[in-house]
Design an enzyme around this catalytic site. Structure first.
Site, PDB file in Angstrom:
ATOM      1  N   CYS A 112      31.708 -13.367   6.049  1.00 32.22           N
ATOM      2  CA  CYS A 112      31.819 -11.994   6.582  1.00 32.22           C
ATOM      3  C   CYS A 112      33.027 -11.256   6.034  1.00 32.22           C
ATOM      4  O   CYS A 112      33.114 -10.036   6.154  1.00 32.22           O
ATOM      5  CB  CYS A 112      31.885 -12.026   8.097  1.00 32.22           C
ATOM      6  SG  CYS A 112      30.459 -12.832   8.794  1.00 32.22           S
ATOM      7  N   HIS A 248      34.563  -5.821  11.140  1.00 33.17           N
ATOM      8  CA  HIS A 248      33.325  -6.548  10.875  1.00 33.17           C
ATOM      9  C   HIS A 248      32.461  -6.496  12.138  1.00 33.17           C
ATOM     10  O   HIS A 248      32.947  -6.668  13.252  1.00 33.17           O
ATOM     11  CB  HIS A 248      33.643  -7.994  10.500  1.00 33.17           C
ATOM     12  CG  HIS A 248      32.441  -8.868  10.490  1.00 33.17           C
ATOM     13  ND1 HIS A 248      31.292  -8.529   9.816  1.00 33.17           N
ATOM     14  CD2 HIS A 248      32.179 -10.054  11.093  1.00 33.17           C
ATOM     15  CE1 HIS A 248      30.392  -9.462   9.992  1.00 33.17           C
ATOM     16  NE2 HIS A 248      30.893 -10.407  10.773  1.00 33.17           N
ATOM     17  N   ASN A 278      24.432  -8.314  12.543  1.00 33.33           N
ATOM     18  CA  ASN A 278      25.559  -8.859  11.779  1.00 33.33           C
ATOM     19  C   ASN A 278      25.091  -9.131  10.353  1.00 33.33           C
ATOM     20  O   ASN A 278      24.351 -10.084  10.111  1.00 33.33           O
ATOM     21  CB  ASN A 278      26.062 -10.144  12.447  1.00 33.33           C
ATOM     22  CG  ASN A 278      27.194 -10.807  11.674  1.00 33.33           C
ATOM     23  OD1 ASN A 278      27.525 -10.397  10.569  1.00 33.33           O
ATOM     24  ND2 ASN A 278      27.788 -11.833  12.267  1.00 33.33           N
TER      25      ASN A 278
HETATM   26  N1  ACO Z   1      19.268 -15.382  24.616  1.00 37.62           N
HETATM   27  C1  ACO Z   1      19.477 -15.868  25.848  1.00 37.62           C
HETATM   28  N2  ACO Z   1      20.391 -16.837  26.097  1.00 37.62           N
HETATM   29  C2  ACO Z   1      21.089 -17.296  25.061  1.00 37.62           C
HETATM   30  C3  ACO Z   1      20.892 -16.835  23.754  1.00 37.62           C
HETATM   31  C4  ACO Z   1      19.931 -15.840  23.553  1.00 37.62           C
HETATM   32  N3  ACO Z   1      19.681 -15.319  22.331  1.00 37.62           N
HETATM   33  N4  ACO Z   1      21.748 -17.473  22.920  1.00 37.62           N
HETATM   34  C5  ACO Z   1      22.453 -18.327  23.678  1.00 37.62           C
HETATM   35  N5  ACO Z   1      22.054 -18.231  24.975  1.00 37.62           N
HETATM   36  C6  ACO Z   1      22.539 -18.959  26.137  1.00 37.62           C
HETATM   37  C7  ACO Z   1      23.222 -20.253  25.760  1.00 37.62           C
HETATM   38  O1  ACO Z   1      22.272 -21.288  25.585  1.00 37.62           O
HETATM   39  C8  ACO Z   1      24.085 -20.488  26.973  1.00 37.62           C
HETATM   40  O2  ACO Z   1      23.308 -21.011  27.997  1.00 37.62           O
HETATM   41  P1  ACO Z   1      23.860 -22.182  28.961  1.00 37.62           P
HETATM   42  O3  ACO Z   1      25.047 -21.575  29.650  1.00 37.62           O
HETATM   43  O4  ACO Z   1      22.702 -22.463  29.859  1.00 37.62           O
HETATM   44  O5  ACO Z   1      24.234 -23.285  28.039  1.00 37.62           O
HETATM   45  C9  ACO Z   1      24.510 -19.074  27.391  1.00 37.62           C
HETATM   46  O6  ACO Z   1      23.546 -18.185  26.778  1.00 37.62           O
HETATM   47  C10 ACO Z   1      25.899 -18.698  26.959  1.00 37.62           C
HETATM   48  O7  ACO Z   1      26.062 -19.033  25.596  1.00 37.62           O
HETATM   49  P2  ACO Z   1      27.396 -18.720  24.823  1.00 37.62           P
HETATM   50  O8  ACO Z   1      27.288 -19.211  23.419  1.00 37.62           O
HETATM   51  O9  ACO Z   1      28.565 -19.170  25.624  1.00 37.62           O
HETATM   52  O10 ACO Z   1      27.362 -17.117  24.843  1.00 37.62           O
HETATM   53  P3  ACO Z   1      28.475 -16.120  24.407  1.00 37.62           P
HETATM   54  O11 ACO Z   1      28.774 -15.207  25.503  1.00 37.62           O
HETATM   55  O12 ACO Z   1      29.623 -16.810  23.752  1.00 37.62           O
HETATM   56  O13 ACO Z   1      27.719 -15.266  23.287  1.00 37.62           O
HETATM   57  C11 ACO Z   1      27.656 -15.131  20.887  1.00 37.62           C
HETATM   58  C12 ACO Z   1      27.218 -15.891  22.122  1.00 37.62           C
HETATM   59  C13 ACO Z   1      27.062 -13.751  20.951  1.00 37.62           C
HETATM   60  C14 ACO Z   1      27.161 -15.856  19.656  1.00 37.62           C
HETATM   61  C15 ACO Z   1      29.210 -15.014  20.844  1.00 37.62           C
HETATM   62  O14 ACO Z   1      29.784 -16.266  21.144  1.00 37.62           O
HETATM   63  C16 ACO Z   1      29.756 -14.535  19.518  1.00 37.62           C
HETATM   64  O15 ACO Z   1      29.560 -13.405  19.128  1.00 37.62           O
HETATM   65  N6  ACO Z   1      30.556 -15.371  18.835  1.00 37.62           N
HETATM   66  C17 ACO Z   1      31.310 -14.985  17.636  1.00 37.62           C
HETATM   67  C18 ACO Z   1      30.459 -14.605  16.448  1.00 37.62           C
HETATM   68  C19 ACO Z   1      31.339 -14.325  15.272  1.00 37.62           C
HETATM   69  O16 ACO Z   1      32.333 -13.623  15.344  1.00 37.62           O
HETATM   70  N7  ACO Z   1      31.017 -14.917  14.125  1.00 37.62           N
HETATM   71  C20 ACO Z   1      31.888 -14.772  12.976  1.00 37.62           C
HETATM   72  C21 ACO Z   1      31.320 -13.928  11.953  1.00 37.62           C
HETATM   73  S1  ACO Z   1      29.671 -14.363  11.537  1.00 37.62           S
HETATM   74  C22 ACO Z   1      29.669 -15.027   9.894  1.00 37.62           C
HETATM   75  O17 ACO Z   1      30.700 -15.377   9.342  1.00 37.62           O
HETATM   76  C23 ACO Z   1      28.349 -15.212   9.224  1.00 37.62           C
END
Ligand code: ACO
Length: 321
Positions: A112, A248, A278
């Site tokens: 990214c 980003h 993204n």
């Molecule tokens: N729909 C419904 N529920 C979901 C989904 C979905 N699409 N995806 C995950 N869940 C569930 C999980 O299974 C989990 O359930 P559980 O509590 O029963 O285990 C719950 O939702 C919470 O999951 P988390 O991963 O803790 O959710 P979070 O609030 O952290 O959001 C996300 C996830 C959006 C991915 C976030 O963590 C994020 O944006 N992280 C950073 C991304 C980033 O900056 N990446 C770097 C750049 S990308 C690159 O380099 C290519």
């Protein structure tokens, strides 16, 4: 001598996948995706389109808007982690499509942060007088390394390209640019197998992005807050001097946390993950172009851009447009 962005162009595939489309494929809801990420829909390349095809379209628009003859270009740098093939690199593929030759053209893999890394390198070429007209591109087809049955990742990633033309300037341009990385966190966001690390009996899923989202989230917020403040201090600027913040576009909540820490009002933050998802290295130039086209960003504005991605890699750029 500074490097000035004289134009931006962008391109996204016509095929749009909405959150409702994804509700039919995996166990998710529009409400979950929008509230956790800010994403509503995302462009996805069709089977005939590779990364260089998207990059080429964005580059053509940037060249046209720069009002230059394409023969002036003497450097092409592409940030991408989804190249068409292992080699030749996407930079040379675009060079060929543009019918240009005999100057450096290459791509860099910083996920990214690819566009910010490419911009930083182009800035150095221009400042050292090795380039007088650089084409800098961020382009991805993340859909090709996404597991469309994994709700943790398929709701996030998308395809697109953004391109910028840079020229030397005595007046306005890039006033600060710094890159960083920490390989310690590599496995929090990675593709386990690929071109050279390729087991003999591959599981298709081993070739797709795996992310420990929550852990990435925490490091991303902390790093982005630190580097944004660092960029302002090192440039002798305060938050009030920044007209636009273009981060980003991974997650709206990460961006809001960083903007709050910087005391930047919401109106100064450019968001585009709602329609772009993204798109990794393409996300900053896509957001940049969107805000130029809708009349928000104008010549004379001071812009802070920052990225964070797999590796982890990160970077900041402050420029006077
Ligand atoms: N729909 C419904 N529920 C979901 C989904 C979905 N699409 N995806 C995950 N869940 C569930 C999980 O299974 C989990 O359930 P559980 O509590 O029963 O285990 C719950 O939702 C919470 O999951 P988390 O991963 O803790 O959710 P979070 O609030 O952290 O959001 C996300 C996830 C959006 C991915 C976030 O963590 C994020 O944006 N992280 C950073 C991304 C980033 O900056 N990446 C770097 C750049 S990308 C690159 O380099 C290519």
């Amino acid at each position: 001598m500074k490097s000035k962005i004289i134009s931006i162009g962008s391109y996204t595939p016509n095929n749009i996948v909405t959150n409702q489309d994804l509700e039919e494929r995996v166990d998710t809801t529009d409400e979950w995706i929008v509230s956790r990420t800010g994403i509503k829909e995302r462009p996805i390349a069709d089977d005939s389109q590779a990364t260089s095809d998207l990059a080429y379209e964005a580059a053509k628009i940037a060249i046209e808007r720069a009002n230059i003859d394409k023969s002036e270009i003497d450097l092409i740098i592409v940030g991408t982690c989804t190249p068409d093939v292992a080699t030749p690199n996407v930079g040379t593929l675009i060079q060929k499509r543009l019918d240009l030759k005999n100057f450096p053209a290459f791509s860099i893999e910083a996920a990214c942060s690819g566009f910010i890394y490419a911009l930083n390198i182009a800035d150095k070429f221009i400042k050292s007088a090795d380039s007088k007209c650089a084409l800098v591109v961020g382009a991805e087809t993340l859909s090709r390394i996404t597991n469309w049955d994994d709700r943790n990742t398929c709701v996030l990633f998308a395809d697109g390209a953004g391109a910028a033309i840079l020229k030397p300037s005595d007046d306005r341009g890039i006033i600060f640019s710094e890159l960083g990385a920490n390989g310690e966190y590599a496995e929090l966001l990675h593709v386990p197998y690929g071109t050279s690390r390729k087991p003999k009996t591959p599981n298709e899923d081993d070739y797709t992005l795996k992310m420990s989202g929550n852990e990435v989230f925490k490091v991303a917020v902390k790093t982005l807050e630190e580097i944004a403040i660092d960029a302002l201090v090192k440039s002798n600027l305060e938050s009030k001097d920044i007209d636009w913040f273009i981060p980003h576009q991974a997650n709206m909540r990460i961006i809001q946390a960083v903007a709050k820490r910087l005391e930047l009002p919401e109106e100064k933050v450019i968001l585009s993950m709602d329609i772009h998802g993204n798109t990794s290295a393409a996300s900053i130039p896509l957001a940049f172009d969107r805000a130029i086209q809708d009349g928000r960003i104008k010549e004379g504005d001071t812009i802070l851009m920052q990225s964070f991605g797999a590796g982890f890699t990160w970077g900041s750029v402050i420029l006077d447009l």
